[in-house]
Enzyme design. Structure first.
Site, mmCIF file in Angstrom:
data_model
loop_
_atom_site.group_PDB
_atom_site.id
_atom_site.type_symbol
_atom_site.label_atom_id
_atom_site.label_comp_id
_atom_site.label_asym_id
_atom_site.label_seq_id
_atom_site.Cartn_x
_atom_site.Cartn_y
_atom_site.Cartn_z
ATOM 1 N N ASP A 18 0.850 -1.184 0.000
ATOM 2 C CA ASP A 18 0.000 0.000 0.000
ATOM 3 C C ASP A 18 0.889 1.237 0.000
ATOM 4 O O ASP A 18 2.079 1.168 0.373
ATOM 5 C CB ASP A 18 -0.897 -0.037 1.243
ATOM 6 C CG ASP A 18 -1.735 1.213 1.402
ATOM 7 O OD1 ASP A 18 -2.402 1.601 0.429
ATOM 8 O OD2 ASP A 18 -1.716 1.804 2.496
ATOM 9 N N ASP A 20 -0.434 5.218 0.675
ATOM 10 C CA ASP A 20 -0.817 6.207 1.686
ATOM 11 C C ASP A 20 -0.939 5.565 3.069
ATOM 12 O O ASP A 20 -1.683 4.603 3.266
ATOM 13 C CB ASP A 20 -2.150 6.858 1.323
ATOM 14 C CG ASP A 20 -2.034 7.760 0.109
ATOM 15 O OD1 ASP A 20 -0.920 7.883 -0.430
ATOM 16 O OD2 ASP A 20 -3.052 8.338 -0.313
ATOM 17 N N ASP A 227 -1.984 -0.590 5.811
ATOM 18 C CA ASP A 227 -2.402 -0.007 7.093
ATOM 19 C C ASP A 227 -3.916 0.138 7.237
ATOM 20 O O ASP A 227 -4.392 0.465 8.327
ATOM 21 C CB ASP A 227 -1.768 1.368 7.274
ATOM 22 C CG ASP A 227 -2.449 2.430 6.402
ATOM 23 O OD1 ASP A 227 -2.589 2.211 5.184
ATOM 24 O OD2 ASP A 227 -2.861 3.466 6.956
#
Length: 284
Positions: A18, A20, A227
């Site tokens: 991922d 961001d 996240d």
């Protein structure tokens, strides 16, 4: 087929990450704390594959900045897959208009169809939300802290539509159920809810792994880092997983035999998680 990073023929690992809140800081988009590991992975011939809610337009610039121009990417939460030449099948993927460039796969539904359905559903059910496609550049900048050019790139959707939810949980469930009947799904991201076809990051990861194995005849170990809730399918699809600490307050429940949760957030956590599994899996 040569290695996607110009390294060894048999990379010891494939890394799906991922962006961001993971490789990039959630607020500043800084990635320098992860830079030493990116350099180390490149030297070891380990492809790092961005797997993100960002658009293709956003990723093209980021790939240059992160020195990841020779690896594939997964954009819009799995709705768009980009294949550089080393990952293209000679018969299935070659684009005569771009023989040395990217080939883009769009397994999701077209964004115009998604937007039309959202507008119809919003009016019929009396829902309160705002689609990114109906926002101005300035509104997107306020929500994301992006530059004007960055906001325009984020708005260049191909297979998904982000929205800001302004209603209650009951209405959210009504939206989810209605979209499902249309072959659409709702996925939670860091700042937005994302509406797309029956795809997700995990589907795209498995598609790329199948492509890799078909072209090279073997499947290396895989590591996933993320996240947010929209990363859970990505993490479930990889052999090793890292959940990077975040303050979004959303549950991050995952049953995985090889799962590590970091103490640090953002790119610091990314480096922490990478180091954890590198020491246990990949050669020094």
């Amino acid at each position: 087929m040569s290695d996607a990073t110009g390294g060894p023929q048999r990379p010891p690992l494939l890394v799906f990450t991922d962006l961001d809140g993971s490789l990039l800081d959630h607020h500043s988009y800084d990635w320098q704390p992860a830079a030493p590991w990116l350099e180390r992975l490149a030297a070891a011939g380990v492809p790092v594959i961005p797997t993100t809610s960002k658009t293709r337009a956003e990723l093209l610039a980021l790939r240059r900045e992160l020195a990841l121009e020779h690896t594939p990417f997964i954009a819009e939460n799995g709705a768009v897959i980009g294949l550089p030449p080393a990952w293209q099948h000679a018969r299935l993927d070659r684009d005569p208009a771009s023989p040395k460039g990217l080939v883009v796969k769009t397994p999701s539904l077209d964004v115009d169809f998604i937007r039309r359905r959202l507008d119809v559903v919003r009016e019929r059910l009396g829902l309160r939300f705002r689609r990114m496609g109906e926002m101005t550049v300035e509104e997107v900048r306020e929500l994301t802290a992006l530059s004007a050019e960055g906001a325009r790139q984020a708005m260049a959707r191909e297979g998904s539509e982000p929205l800001v939810w302004e209603d209650d949980d009951t209405q959210l469930q009504r939206l989810r159920e209605t979209l499902h009947s249309d072959g659409l799904q709702l996925t939670r991201g860091g700042r937005f809810w994302h509406v797309m076809g029956a795809v997700d990051k995990g589907h795209a990861v498995r598609w790329l792994l199948a492509r890799f194995e078909a072209l090279r005849g073997h499947r290396p170990p895989t590591l996933g880092l993320g996240d947010g809730p929209n990363d859970l399918t990505l993490l479930a699809a990889t052999d090793m997983a890292v959940i990077i600490r975040a303050d979004h307050g959303q549950p991050m429940s995952l049953t995985h035999a090889r799962l590590y949760r970091t103490q640090a957030p953002g790119p610091q956590g990314w480096a922490e998680g990478l180091a954890h599994w590198w020491e246990r899996q990949a050669p020094a």
